[in-house]
Design an enzyme around this catalytic site. Sequence first.
Site, mmCIF file in Angstrom:
data_model
loop_
_atom_site.group_PDB
_atom_site.id
_atom_site.type_symbol
_atom_site.label_atom_id
_atom_site.label_comp_id
_atom_site.label_asym_id
_atom_site.label_seq_id
_atom_site.Cartn_x
_atom_site.Cartn_y
_atom_site.Cartn_z
ATOM 1 N N ASP A 47 -0.050 5.095 0.881
ATOM 2 C CA ASP A 47 -0.205 6.134 1.891
ATOM 3 C C ASP A 47 -0.040 5.583 3.299
ATOM 4 O O ASP A 47 -0.673 4.599 3.677
ATOM 5 C CB ASP A 47 -1.588 6.784 1.780
ATOM 6 N N ASP A 70 -1.331 -0.109 6.164
ATOM 7 C CA ASP A 70 -1.583 0.507 7.461
ATOM 8 C C ASP A 70 -3.064 0.541 7.814
ATOM 9 O O ASP A 70 -3.418 0.874 8.938
ATOM 10 C CB ASP A 70 -1.090 1.959 7.455
ATOM 11 N N ASP A 124 0.873 -1.172 0.000
ATOM 12 C CA ASP A 124 0.000 0.000 0.000
ATOM 13 C C ASP A 124 0.911 1.224 0.000
ATOM 14 O O ASP A 124 2.089 1.140 0.384
ATOM 15 C CB ASP A 124 -0.891 -0.035 1.247
#
Length: 269
Positions: free
Chosen positions: A11, A183, A9
Amino acid sequence: MGLSAAFFDLDKTVIAKSSALAFGRPFYRDGLINRRDMVKSAYAQLMFRLGGGSDEQAMARTRDYLAALCKGWRVEQVQQIVAETLDELINPYVYAEAATLIAEHQAAGRDVVLVSASGDEMVRPIGALLGITDIIATRMSIVDGRYSGEVEFYAAGPSKVVGIRELAAERGYDLDNCYAYSDSSSDLPLLEAVGRPSAVNPDRALRRAALENEWPILEFRHPIPLGRRLRDRPAVPVAAAALSVGVGAAIGLAIYARLRRTRTPAAKI
């Protein structure tokens, strides 16, 4: 053993900010969006990061809003803005731990793939900055060099799994032997689709899921510009991994200390 890949991922996993919001100011400066658009975009991103965007209806609303916002933009102008501001807006915010971990996967012969809900025009140059050519990102429909207001592929939530499975079928990856890092709890489908998932800087829901499933938990805390990373070569992923190994022990020690405090008689005055 089948071929392997590592899916990251973007961001708050590879970079310490939202890639979409990072370009909000230059988009505003060049007249693509107004102040109201900036506020609405920030709010939509915030809701998504807090978990409010993890259900299908919320993701559909975010997708449709972004499609309408971009309608009529010239693709060439967007690409030029990203290219001109990438070094200022993204380079200083790449986690050193993530960059080193990416390099370790590449050195081990694994393909590294960035998987992001941000637009391909933003994600692909960020990947190039990190030496990554494989990208799964949101793709907008383009007509006569402009965005049409339709989304061809929205790379969020379960759709990320669709993307990695298509790539796995094309490349021959064994997903049980693949890695994934994120996250956000909105990426639980992505993490559950591979055999070796890790939570990075996890939100509360993802941290709970990681502890329940005994997934490694990594803490990335050092955004450093590319030039300094190449010069200093920090050995940070080892420390990050150590945190995941010791998380159970840390929790146990905290509980033990609390019990001792409650059981120790108060000192006489």
